[in-house]
Design a protein around this motif. Structure first.
Motif, PDB file in Angstrom:
ATOM      1  N   LEU A 199      29.407   0.473 -14.975  1.00  0.00           N
ATOM      2  CA  LEU A 199      28.605  -0.754 -14.821  1.00  0.00           C
ATOM      3  C   LEU A 199      27.560  -0.835 -15.929  1.00  0.00           C
ATOM      4  CD1 LEU A 199      28.108  -0.640 -10.949  1.00  0.00           C
ATOM      5  CD2 LEU A 199      29.711  -2.033 -12.216  1.00  0.00           C
ATOM      6  N   ILE A 204      27.616  -6.500 -14.907  1.00  0.00           N
ATOM      7  CA  ILE A 204      26.834  -6.948 -13.743  1.00  0.00           C
ATOM      8  C   ILE A 204      26.689  -8.463 -13.766  1.00  0.00           C
ATOM      9  CG2 ILE A 204      24.495  -6.893 -12.736  1.00  0.00           C
ATOM     10  CD1 ILE A 204      26.112  -4.397 -12.092  1.00  0.00           C
ATOM     11  N   LEU A 208      27.861 -10.996 -10.860  1.00  0.00           N
ATOM     12  CA  LEU A 208      26.923 -11.921 -10.194  1.00  0.00           C
ATOM     13  C   LEU A 208      27.406 -13.366 -10.303  1.00  0.00           C
ATOM     14  CD1 LEU A 208      23.606 -10.230 -11.303  1.00  0.00           C
ATOM     15  CD2 LEU A 208      24.354 -10.522  -8.949  1.00  0.00           C
ATOM     16  N   LEU A 226      27.444  -3.616  -6.583  1.00  0.00           N
ATOM     17  CA  LEU A 226      26.111  -3.800  -7.189  1.00  0.00           C
ATOM     18  C   LEU A 226      25.122  -2.741  -6.679  1.00  0.00           C
ATOM     19  CD1 LEU A 226      25.605  -7.678  -7.000  1.00  0.00           C
ATOM     20  CD2 LEU A 226      25.764  -6.315  -9.071  1.00  0.00           C
ATOM     21  N   TYR A 229      24.683   0.251  -8.727  1.00  0.00           N
ATOM     22  CA  TYR A 229      24.225   0.090 -10.113  1.00  0.00           C
ATOM     23  C   TYR A 229      22.792   0.595 -10.250  1.00  0.00           C
ATOM     24  CZ  TYR A 229      22.828  -2.245 -14.461  1.00  0.00           C
ATOM     25  OH  TYR A 229      22.354  -2.512 -15.720  1.00  0.00           O
ATOM     26  N   ILE A 240      18.340  -9.323 -10.780  1.00  0.00           N
ATOM     27  CA  ILE A 240      19.475  -9.138  -9.857  1.00  0.00           C
ATOM     28  C   ILE A 240      19.074  -9.591  -8.455  1.00  0.00           C
ATOM     29  CG2 ILE A 240      20.962  -7.411  -8.750  1.00  0.00           C
ATOM     30  CD1 ILE A 240      20.858  -5.827 -11.389  1.00  0.00           C
ATOM     31  N   VAL A 244      20.866 -12.343  -5.984  1.00  0.00           N
ATOM     32  CA  VAL A 244      21.509 -11.892  -4.735  1.00  0.00           C
ATOM     33  C   VAL A 244      20.874 -12.564  -3.515  1.00  0.00           C
ATOM     34  CG1 VAL A 244      21.793  -9.861  -3.236  1.00  0.00           C
ATOM     35  CG2 VAL A 244      22.325  -9.690  -5.667  1.00  0.00           C
ATOM     36  N   VAL A 262      21.463  -4.257  -1.050  1.00  0.00           N
ATOM     37  CA  VAL A 262      21.185  -4.357  -2.494  1.00  0.00           C
ATOM     38  C   VAL A 262      19.684  -4.582  -2.718  1.00  0.00           C
ATOM     39  CG1 VAL A 262      21.626  -5.705  -4.581  1.00  0.00           C
ATOM     40  CG2 VAL A 262      23.508  -5.207  -3.018  1.00  0.00           C
TER      41      VAL A 262
END
Length: 948
Positions: A199, A204, A208, A226, A229, A240, A244, A262
């Motif tokens: 990753l 990523i 996403l 994820l 990561y 991120i 998310v 996450v």
């Protein structure tokens, strides 16, 4: 017309009729026949005889019929691999079909047929489908790679499918991306050290982007990926998290929990003073609250996850106390979980609300729930100091209800409140003493006795109260007996003149009349303390106690961090790491949260504490587990045997006596020895001078392994004297004593049966429970004549090692049942493990050296055999009689080294090195074995043989 007609039983000759229909020219009739075949297969009938006829139906353009035939194929291909090859051509052809549904169906089915012969034919079609123009075919092919990898990992790597899968992460279709991620994650799980999912920020970003457009299960795969990561900095973490966060409003609770996982992980990277951090905390609460409006089963899973989240970040839900209030129609498992979370969220701001609610719960009808509610009130008092007074008065109100189980729980928690706030609420003791007679549960009785003993000086009739408990001392549980002993000793130290008789009475009961070792030991300690130094006794028994902590039931921080990384999985429901309940070949990785750089918390080390070596040693003995003996459904206490403690090999830096010493003696031959393999010639960094630097004694290999000098013939194996295994008083007059011997390669159980009863005994039979090495009688118990009163018969029972296996505790425990005309009697005995040392246990020299190096150093155990007055030749001679074979002997600086091998009946090899110093009666024994639990028992055999 429903499909139920296919399940109705037909006349005889059913298979024959189906065969005719399958070969019919009419398409409809063919389809009906295949449906009947699938129906028969579904209810468990064997229709494998129709395999060729069903395969012939594959040549059709009817999608429904094709699906049915493929379903049949998946089921029967494993039992008919040769027949399944017939279908390969059709698969290959279907992979070229213009209809993408048929192409995908073909590749999916080929992946589900787990037959090695077919996998090689699958490679070409799969390669084409991975690059197919239709995304539906590509996404199906991605999953097929994971299935193929499970069947033949080497093939997948050789064919370059893993690289193609990695390329699919950049696919334009989000579902293809999701399936590629799912397949790579699945493969990476079984190979934890392979860096398959490499990753990086670009990958990523692609994930996403795909996240917004794929199906809910695709989203879960991507979110789980994820979560593994490691962001470079807090800006990337924030970016991120922002992308998310919209998943929190998804309708599927699994997507919500994966998103929470996450966010919880990446929040660790964000500085606490950042505005976004506060915003994120606020955004996390509503989705978690929404999960609680689902059906009870989902609520329970959500609550178990929330329990973890609240322990890590209570601020997320601190204003949401009301949603955890219990509803009248909640199932008990939801009620108890909500109660737990309420206590975790209790604070000075909401304690009044919480207490009012808990008091209400304490009047419910569900006993378990009421008990938990009363305990919760006590936990609130300990957690929020300002509320303690209110909690105590609430508990006193509950005691006044005189409901038995409420009173008992209240007394248990008031004891804890006294521990937390000494000299504050002791005024309530009088009320507690009034309820003394109604206490019937051990925990409540023990709590009350503790209170009376601890505050004896404030209770006028403390001696009478404790004396009332003493009347039925032997009927009390251990917990109450121990508490009563301590309480009376406390009372004596506070009021010595009035309670002398009482303390003598309890010490006598505890030491002379009790068979509980804990109680006896504590009684003797008090007795000696009081008789030798009453001042010291006072200091010990009446010492100031530490305050009890606020939260004794919080999950340990490192475990909590790991569980947060597993939110939305079974681990978060069990509150156990996956390694605790997942078995099998999959490598379970320990995960932990990532601390922000420079935050003072531990920095990330991704694979901290990977469990054990990557390849587990071959399973030797099945675990005892929950198996109950087929024969003995009784708890047979095995005779106690002291197994010497194994010192870890870490302490023996200079003791890896084969680590480099033998290498230097064998010169350069090692690397090239065919039996050795390669890479064994590397000597350890720190090598004792005595070994590494010592010149070879005599002429190298020849002298080192020259066993002819001094090692004579074996003297026969040692047989222990008979001991009584089953006393006559436990077996209605039948006494059994015995021992074990190994004669001519056969294990013998030598028994003496003595009749101490008044009647004749006949019809003897014997049976063993499952045991660690599969010992079982090789024939019947030969008692040919009736056993008259006062008569003894000696019998020798040959044993085999082919019986059922189950790991016992201790390893050499054997549970036996003996039957005669009177009854069945059970006993357990322990056999010396030397009984299962086989005659072909002499290992080749080079193989010995290779094996010693191959066994991990952690498996090495060091022992001392004391008071042996034998030279090395005599010791070797003696050991050989018990199938412990000397492979090599050498002398270094006046010290003899014997290298020995033993083979057990189940194929386990146990290697050893014994150091014998002239004039020193203590031998040093170093044992290495792939099943280290065997080592202490092998040591016992060495000791037994050498000392007798």
């Amino acid at each position: 017309m429903t499909d139920s007609k296919y399940f109705t039983t037909t006349k005889k000759g059913e298979i024959f009729e189906l065969k005719a229909e399958l070969n019919s020219d009419k398409k409809e009739k063919k389809k009906e026949a295949v449906k009947k075949v699938i129906a028969s297969m579904t209810v468990g009938k064997d229709v494998s005889a129709l395999f060729p006829d069903v395969v012939n139906c594959m040549q059709t353009d009817n999608l429904e019929l094709k699906k049915l035939v493929y379903l049949y194929l998946m089921n029967y291909a494993k039992s008919q691999p040769d027949m399944a090859i017939m279908a390969v051509n059709t698969f290959v052809k279907d992979c070229e079909d213009p209809n993408p549904l048929i192409r995908a169906l073909a590749v999916r089915t080929m992946g589900c047929i787990r037959v090695d012969k077919i996998t090689e034919y699958l490679c070409e079609p799969l390669r084409k489908c991975l690059k197919d123009e239709d995304p539906y075919v590509r996404k199906t092919a991605a999953v097929c790679v994971a299935k193929l990898h499970d069947i033949n990992a080497q093939l997948v790597e050789d064919q370059g499918f893993l690289d193609t899968l990695k390329d699919l992460i950049s696919d334009s279709n989000p579902m293809v991306v999701a399936n590629a991620v799912a397949a790579l994650s699945e493969i990476a799980e079984s190979h934890p050290n392979s860096n398959l999912l490499d990753l990086n920020p670009q990958t990523i970003n692609k994930l996403l982007t795909a996240l917004n457009e794929c199906t809910e299960w695709g989203q879960i795969f991507i979110l789980d990926c994820l979560a593994n990561y490691m962001p470079r900095d807090d800006r990337e973490s924030q970016s991120i998290c922002e992308r998310v966060t919209p998943r929190l409003s998804h309708a599927n609770s699994a997507v919500v929990l994966s998103a929470v996982k996450v966010l919880m992980k990446f929040m660790e990277m964000l500085p606490k003073d950042l505005d976004y951090y506060g915003t994120l905390l606020k955004k996390l609460a509503p989705p978690l609250v929404t999960l609680l409006s689902a059906e009870p089963e989902l609520q329970y899973v959500a609550l178990r996850n929330i329990n973890l989240i609240v322990q890590k970040r209570p601020e997320i839900l601190k204003h949401e106390m009301k949603v955890f209030f219990v509803k009248y129609n909640d199932p008990i498992y939801v009620k108890l979980e909500k109660l737990d979370i309420m206590i975790r969220l209790a604070s000075q701001a909401n304690i009044a609300q919480v207490l009012a609610e808990l008091k209400e719960y304490a009047t419910e009808v569900d006993v378990d729930f009421v008990r938990k509610a009363v305990r919760a009130i006590g936990r609130c008092a300990i957690k929020v100091e300002q509320s303690a007074e209110r909690c105590v008065s609430t508990l006193l109100d509950l005691i006044q209800t005189k409901v038995n189980y409420v009173v008992q729980e209240a007394i248990v928690v008031i004891k804890d409140i006294f521990r937390k706030y000494p000299n504050k609420y002791e005024s309530v003791i009088a009320t507690l003493c009034e309820n003394l007679d109604s206490l019937d549960e051990p925990e409540a009785r023990a709590a009350m006795i503790w209170i009376v003993g601890e505050y004896a000086e404030r209770i006028d009739n403390a001696d009478e109260l404790l004396e009332s408990f003493l009347e039925g001392f032997h009927d009390e549980s251990t917990q109450v007996q121990l508490q009563l002993l301590t309480a009376i000793v406390k009372l004596f130290l506070k009021k010595p003149t009035e309670t002398q008789e009482l303390v003598q009475q309890v010490l006598s009961l505890a030491t002379q009349d009790s068979d509980n070792p804990d109680l006896r030991d504590r009684g003797y300690i008090y007795w000696r303390l009081l008789s030798t130094d009453p001042v010291a006794a006072k200091e010990v028994v009446l010492a100031e106690k530490p305050l009890i902590s606020e939260e004794t039931d919080l999950i340990e921080p490192t475990l909590l961090e790991e569980l947060i990384c597993h939110i939305g999985t079974l681990a978060s429901v069990y509150h156990k790491p996956p390694s605790a309940f997942v078995e099998g070949s999959r490598g379970v990785q320990h995960k932990k949260l990532t601390a922000r750089a420079g935050s003072g918390e531990s920095a990330e080390s991704p694979d901290v504490g990977l469990s054990g070596p990557s390849e587990a040693p071959p399973a030797v003995i099945p675990s005892q587990g929950d198996l109950l003996g087929d024969l003995l459904n009784l708890d047979l206490a095995p005779p106690t045997a002291t197994v010497p403690s194994v010192q870890p090999s870490m302490q023996m830096g200079a003791m890896d006596l084969l680590g480099g010493g033998l290498d230097s003696l064998l010169g350069g031959d090692i690397g090239g020895s065919p039996s050795m393999g390669c890479g064994l010639g590397v000597a350890p960094a720190a090598m004792p001078a005595a070994l590494g630097g010592a010149p070879a004694v005599g002429g190298g290999l020849g002298d080192l392994f020259d066993l002819s000098g001094g090692v004579g013939m074996p003297t026969g194996s040692y047989v222990a004297p008979k001991t009584v295994w089953l006393p006559a008083m436990k077996a209605k007059g039948l006494e059994i004593s015995g021992t074990f011997a190994r004669r001519g390669g056969i294990i013998q159980m030598d028994l003496s049966l003595t009749n101490k009863a008044m009647s004749v005994m006949t019809d003897f039979a014997i049976q063993f429970n499952r045991n660690s090495f599969g010992l079982a009688p090789a024939g019947p118990l030969q008692v040919l004549t009736p056993l008259s009163p006062n008569q003894t018969i000696d019998v020798s029972l040959p044993l085999s090692t082919s019986g059922p296996v189950m790991k016992m505790e201790p390893l050499n425990n054997l549970q036996v049942a003996v039957k005669n005309n009177i009854d069945v009697f059970y006993f357990s005995c322990q056999y010396p493990i030397s009984m299962i040392f086989v005659e072909d246990g002499k290992m080749e020299r080079q193989v010995f050296l290779a094996t010693w190096k191959d066994i991990p150093n952690d498996n090495e155990a060091l022992f001392q055999i004391k008071d042996i007055h034998l030279n090395s030749d005599a010791a070797s001679n003696k050991l050989q009689g018990s199938n412990i074979f000397t492979i090599a002997k050498r002398t270094v600086e006046g010290q003899d080294m014997l290298y020995l091998s033993v083979k057990l009946t189940n194929g386990i090899w146990v290697l050893a090195e014994m150091r014998i110093q002239t004039g020193n009666p203590n031998y040093t024994l170093s044992i290495k074995c792939r099943a280290p639990e065997v080592s202490p028992f092998v040591f016992q055999c060495y000791e037994l043989v050498l000392k007798n």
